[in-house]
Design an enzyme around this catalytic site. Sequence first.
Site, PDB file in Angstrom:
ATOM      1  N   LYS A  72     -28.715  37.704  -3.877  1.00 32.11           N
ATOM      2  CA  LYS A  72     -29.342  37.381  -2.585  1.00 32.11           C
ATOM      3  C   LYS A  72     -28.401  37.573  -1.380  1.00 32.11           C
ATOM      4  O   LYS A  72     -28.863  37.828  -0.281  1.00 32.11           O
ATOM      5  CB  LYS A  72     -29.871  35.946  -2.592  1.00 32.11           C
ATOM      6  N   ASP A 108     -38.106  32.081   1.224  1.00 36.74           N
ATOM      7  CA  ASP A 108     -37.954  30.726   0.672  1.00 36.74           C
ATOM      8  C   ASP A 108     -38.092  29.682   1.785  1.00 36.74           C
ATOM      9  O   ASP A 108     -38.594  28.583   1.548  1.00 36.74           O
ATOM     10  CB  ASP A 108     -36.585  30.551  -0.003  1.00 36.74           C
TER      11      ASP A 108
END
Length: 288
Positions: A72, A108
């Site tokens: 990420k 997210d």
Amino acid sequence: MTRINGATKLYGLIGHPVKHSLSPLIQNTLSIVMGINSVYLCFDVSPEQLEEKVKNLIGVGVEGFNVTMPHKEEVIKYIDEMSESALYVDAVNTVFVDKGIVKGFNTDCDGFVRSLKESFGCGVKGDSVLMLGAGGAAKAIAVGLLQDGCKKLYIKNRTLKRAYDLKESLPIYADRIEVLENEKHIHEDVDVIVNTTSVGMHGALEGKSPLPESFRFNTNQRVVDIIYSPSETLLLKQARGKGASTLNGYSMLFWQAVIAFEIWNDVKVGKNELDKILKILRENGVLI
Ligand code: ATR
């Protein structure tokens, strides 16, 4: 059943490992119900392969992909434009190749807040929130909560330094963040409690709670655990037992996926489609 033909678009997930990911089930259900001609596959990519595989995926015309552990942060090297959330979190979980420009998002953040809005009927504007944990997931959730207007975010983490590091990494929100140095400082009268730690997760930490045993929940509280295995952790069970509203980790997992799908396809998932999607997912063990 998706009919694959010459116009089918390819999306995917890169991570290591990816074999047990629920993203293909969620994303392929989304495309079937939404009537979009696309398929979503998983690609196991080791850290050494990241650059080559990202370039290969973009090279063969993949229009978007999700990014999970451990890539990420590293994937940012290959991004042309970062969204505001991705910049704050310093991590990307969704890549969209938009007319040749590689755009990085962190769904997210919004995914977490949207899961609250969809499940509880409200976000966290003006609320006080106790967040347990200060790892990667915690940072994305903190950004989502602060962007949505939470009044105060209390962070409690086993390793105190990591909690302070998280606070320092978000200077524009620092006045609304307070690090709790020990359990005695945990306030019981917060509006929302979020567990981002692994405590309660299937395995060695199952059956444990990240809160002290003496903690008293109240009926106005919303308690969220980002763990989805088990689907009800001890924290959620105790909170529900005291009349609090609860939400498990399937919800955030689902909504971050929906937001990625909406970015890639420039669509909104409506109420009717949502009901169909949730029904299929529940039949497949995703207990949202
Ligand atoms: P993720 O990306 O899922 O957030 P992470 O960055 O490894 O994963 O963070 C895991 C979180 O769970 C951290 O807050 C960690 O606390 P530390 O910073 O002290 O390591 C927390 N955690 C993991 N195991 C724990 C345990 N046994 N007790 C308390 N906290 C724990």
